[in-house]
Design an enzyme around this catalytic site. Structure first.
Site, PDB file in Angstrom:
ATOM      1  N   ASP A   6       0.863  -1.188   0.000  1.00 23.07           N
ATOM      2  CA  ASP A   6       0.000   0.000   0.000  1.00 23.07           C
ATOM      3  C   ASP A   6       0.899   1.238   0.000  1.00 23.07           C
ATOM      4  OD1 ASP A   6      -2.179   1.643   0.013  1.00 23.07           O
ATOM      5  OD2 ASP A   6      -2.709   1.312   2.106  1.00 23.07           O
ATOM      6  N   TYR A   7       1.744   1.326  -1.012  1.00 23.31           N
ATOM      7  CA  TYR A   7       2.775   2.364  -1.056  1.00 23.31           C
ATOM      8  C   TYR A   7       2.172   3.673  -1.564  1.00 23.31           C
ATOM      9  CZ  TYR A   7       7.612   4.023  -1.231  1.00 23.31           C
ATOM     10  OH  TYR A   7       8.783   4.700  -0.997  1.00 23.31           O
TER      11      TYR A   7
END
Length: 275
Positions: A202-203
């Site tokens: 979940d960058y």
């Protein structure tokens, strides 16, 4: 570093909430605030204002999000051997709830920096690309967690069937879509040929914290695991779209992709809508 102010755009003051931390005397004397950003399904609290004692964070998950929080605590401990992340101080779990107490990363998120300092935008993106390369360079054999697109599709289907997908939170280009429409669009882009690396999962710009011009660390690690590198790239690419195509192209350039696969970018953007 002491933080005593509430960021009105990101949190709101609240009273201490019940939980297993009441058994931890070192938490007495803190003020509490509740985060108003993010869409993980968990509730995040910041504990602050206890003199020179560092801030802390508590994350609470109930129902299906308790499992997500258990996964995050485990992955945070693991990634701490390779990258800067909050330290897990205490974790508690019941059948239906989970609580994670962790240290704070002080500074501003990448999103806040891009908003406040337009002249630094390329420098911020360059650092994001470098950190992403470092995470992706962790040896696959070292990572015990899988987050490939097939397992993610299975989880996405389960979330759709359980009514957990927040359709009103879809990106603007998919305003008015249903979760089923997103699912169908994903099927049109299969099969995928993944280029497997260790991914953050979940960058996004809100999950990377900067301090004094350098990356302090990353947060929200519940989706970390071995997956296609485009999983991370697509999420960051999508976030940078708010600030313009030049930053998106800068990301790919600094990461080292000369000929981007836009179909894979689209696939992982669609997949992320279901989480």
């Amino acid at each position: 570093m002491e933080r005593t102010l509430i960021d009105q755009n990101r949190e709101e003051a609240c009273k201490a909430v019940p939980g297993p931390w009441r058994e931890l005397p070192e938490l007495s004397g803190y003020q509490w605030s509740r985060s108003t950003v993010g869409a993980s399904g968990c509730t995040v609290y910041r504990l602050y204002g206890k003199g020179l004692t560092p801030d802390l964070y508590i994350k609470h998950g109930a129902g299906p999000y308790a499992d997500d929080l258990s996964a995050e605590a485990e992955r945070m401990r693991w990634l701490g051997g390779y990258a800067a992340v909050p330290a897990v101080l205490h974790f508690a779990r019941t059948a239906d709830e989970a609580w994670l107490l962790m240290t704070a990363l002080h500074g501003k998120t990448a999103y806040q920096l891009l908003q406040a300092y337009p002249e630094q935008q390329f420098a911020v993106v360059d650092q994001l690309a470098r950190q992403l390369r470092r995470i992706h360079a962790i040896p696959l054999r070292d990572c015990p967690y899988a987050s490939d697109h097939l397992s993610r599709l299975d989880r996405a289907r389960a979330r759709i069937d359980a009514g957990l997908v927040e359709e009103d939170d879809f990106d603007e280009e998919r305003t008015g879509w249903t979760a089923e429409q997103v699912w169908d669009a994903l099927q049109d882009l299969l099969p995928q040929r993944p280029d497997l690396v260790v991914t953050h999962g979940d960058y996004s710009l809100d999950n990377i914290v900067f301090c004094d011009g350098e990356i302090e660390g990353c947060i929200d690690l519940g989706r970390l695991g071995v997956a296609d590198r485009y999983h991370d790239l697509a999420i960051l690419w999508n976030c940078l779209g708010e600030f313009g195509a030049p930053l998106q192209q800068r990301l790919l350039q600094q990461y080292g992709i000369a000929g981007p696969d836009y179909e894979r970018l689209k696939f992982y953007q669609l997949l992320d809508e279901l989480f």
